[in-house]
Design an enzyme around this catalytic site. Sequence first.
Site, mmCIF file in Angstrom:
data_model
loop_
_atom_site.group_PDB
_atom_site.id
_atom_site.type_symbol
_atom_site.label_atom_id
_atom_site.label_comp_id
_atom_site.label_asym_id
_atom_site.label_seq_id
_atom_site.Cartn_x
_atom_site.Cartn_y
_atom_site.Cartn_z
ATOM 1 N N SER A 73 0.854 -1.180 0.000
ATOM 2 C CA SER A 73 0.000 0.000 0.000
ATOM 3 C C SER A 73 0.894 1.235 0.000
ATOM 4 C CB SER A 73 -0.944 -0.035 1.207
ATOM 5 O OG SER A 73 -1.771 1.096 1.243
ATOM 6 N N TYR A 79 -5.045 8.283 -6.402
ATOM 7 C CA TYR A 79 -4.072 7.340 -5.843
ATOM 8 C C TYR A 79 -4.473 6.936 -4.427
ATOM 9 C CZ TYR A 79 0.497 5.448 -4.459
ATOM 10 O OH TYR A 79 1.521 4.632 -4.014
ATOM 11 N N LYS A 109 -5.549 3.185 -2.804
ATOM 12 C CA LYS A 109 -4.833 2.562 -1.691
ATOM 13 C C LYS A 109 -5.735 2.378 -0.473
ATOM 14 C CE LYS A 109 -0.780 2.058 -3.658
ATOM 15 N NZ LYS A 109 -0.228 0.711 -3.932
#
Length: 279
Positions: free
Chosen positions: A133, A147, A151
Amino acid sequence: MSKVYFITGTTRGMGTEFVQAALASGHSVVATGRRLEAVTAAAGTDPNLLAVQLDITSPVDAEAAVQAAVERFGRIDVLINNAASFQAGFFEEVSPEQFRAQMDVNFFGALNVTRAVLPVMREQRRGQIVSISSTAGVIAGEFTSAYAASKFALEGWMEALRPEVAPYGIRTTVVEPGFFRTQLLEKESTILPGLSLPDYAARTAQILPAWEAMNGQQAGDPAKLARALLTLLDSATPPERWVAGADAVQGVTQKADRLRQQAHAFPELSTTLDHNPVS
């Protein structure tokens, strides 16, 4: 004990370091990437290495890569979901297509590969699933909305997956690295927004040069991270989460403190919402 590692995204950065660290420790490695020639160039040659083409957004590719791994080594002990891309930009400037592409790689890609590997591990009644991660999976900041979303989704899925597969001897670990000296911030690795709005122009003009100045100066050593991860995975109880890097530890600790403060900020409202007992 020698293990069989199946690693995605091995053509550069942390993926390459994971391959080299595993081979140096005497393990067998299935190194994968979208372009087979790039995988071979990055991983080199080793009798314990199998290079396989794998586009993680393709379930067909994932099934074929897992089959090749089992045919060569007979099992898969550790899966490292490492492959990822970096979509930068303010939310309004990231096109819907770009946002979906970010989720396809960073989230659904890991799901595709894990879905292909899990039947092997369940049959073995053992295995380890590792997903790389980021501190962005815990702490979301401006210019990283796509993004961070990918994650955060990865972290939630892994947290739920852990108790689901534990009865079959399968353990899970999420790795949350801070800033490491990889190619993440290089222009070739950063996908910029497809849209442009004047309101965001000045802030974008400040952020991009700052990232360029940071590139190559990050404190974290990816080779050290790779070796440390292997040490954790060889321990009797690999952690559910591993916060990697001094900057990551500081950031995650501060986020935990903020969450605690927010949870207790309005006790007279937050804890008084049950139905009143019927008299």
